[in-house]
Design an enzyme around this catalytic site. Structure first.
Site, mmCIF file in Angstrom:
data_model
loop_
_atom_site.group_PDB
_atom_site.id
_atom_site.type_symbol
_atom_site.label_atom_id
_atom_site.label_comp_id
_atom_site.label_asym_id
_atom_site.label_seq_id
_atom_site.Cartn_x
_atom_site.Cartn_y
_atom_site.Cartn_z
ATOM 1 N N SER A 1 0.859 -1.174 0.000
ATOM 2 C CA SER A 1 0.000 0.000 0.000
ATOM 3 C C SER A 1 0.898 1.227 0.000
ATOM 4 C CB SER A 1 -0.899 0.039 1.246
ATOM 5 O OG SER A 1 -1.949 -0.892 1.145
ATOM 6 N N SER B 1 -2.794 16.995 -5.358
ATOM 7 C CA SER B 1 -3.623 16.050 -4.584
ATOM 8 C C SER B 1 -2.860 14.756 -4.288
ATOM 9 C CB SER B 1 -4.993 15.799 -5.208
ATOM 10 O OG SER B 1 -5.791 16.975 -5.108
ATOM 11 N N CYS C 1 -5.613 17.962 -9.240
ATOM 12 C CA CYS C 1 -6.326 19.237 -9.309
ATOM 13 C C CYS C 1 -5.616 20.167 -10.282
ATOM 14 C CB CYS C 1 -6.399 19.880 -7.926
ATOM 15 S SG CYS C 1 -7.425 18.941 -6.783
#
Lengths: 146, 146
Positions: free
Chosen positions: B67, B75, B95
């Protein structure tokens, strides 16, 4: 199978995870611009929804705004804030049967004093046991004003 | 206005960001279980799509699975892998007008040797200048097989 891959039994849900994409408007801008407080509330939200924190990673922008992620055994919680707009974009992605991202949504909406929160919920990693079915995430709840 | 809040002019797009939720199936499981390689490819994907890396945060699960998140000025990019399923869930949230998360999607699909990739794209932070409109993220592209 790793910790975040507690995928459901054949008789249970047919997807690996739930992903809530939350929009928090009309928030307390001072909260949204406080890195320590945002990290604390995001970590508390993770624990509140039944997740286990693995790592946190937060950043304060200049002149304002916070971005950060809480990696959990069950996936992650992420946030980006625009204090100047009173807005925060929050992702609550949890896997397994033991977490409920909606609890984290409710916790954070209150923590940010958001007067207008809404979210969409998508499912991730659709399974049709014993084989996988390749599907894009899809909205199971859309335009929910809560 | 912080670095990730390069929100559009009134005459331009009416949302702060684009969020691609990608599902990569039939991937190379050895790639999905290689933390260093995953972090490298996620960072390269961020740069490739026009983003600026702020911080990276990756974790290797025991016995397998990775992960991780790349926080960008625009972002974040996030990934969770299930090598035992050949599956990776990837989020590409950017963004501003200078990033294209689809470029990161294409880059990672190739990097993971995914034979079956698909994604949904949602918009975040809808604006109707000069006022904000509170909306949940909504799918503008769904069930796209690419």
């Amino acid at each position: 199978m790793n910790n975040h891959a507690q995928y459901p039994e054949k008789t249970q849900a047919t997807y690996l995870g739930r992903h809530i994409l939350a929009e928090f408007f009309d928030c307390d801008s001072n909260v949204l611009n406080n890195l320590e407080l945002i990290e604390k509330k995001m970590s508390e939200a993770a624990t509140a929804c039944g997740a286990h924190i693995v790592q946190t990673c937060f950043h304060m922008f200049n002149p304002h705004g916070v971005s950060g992620v809480v990696i959990i055994s069950e996936s992650h919680l992420a946030i980006h804030t625009w204090p100047e707009l009173g807005y925060a974009a929050v992702d609550l992605f949890t896997c397994g049967e033991n977490c409920d991202p909606k609890i984290a949504y409710d916790f954070l909406k209150q923590a940010f004093s958001s007067k207008s929160g809404s979210y969409s919920e998508l499912r991730r990693g659709m399974l049709v046991s014993p084989d996988l079915v390749q599907k894009a995430p899809f909205c199971i709840k859309d335009q929910i004003e809560v």
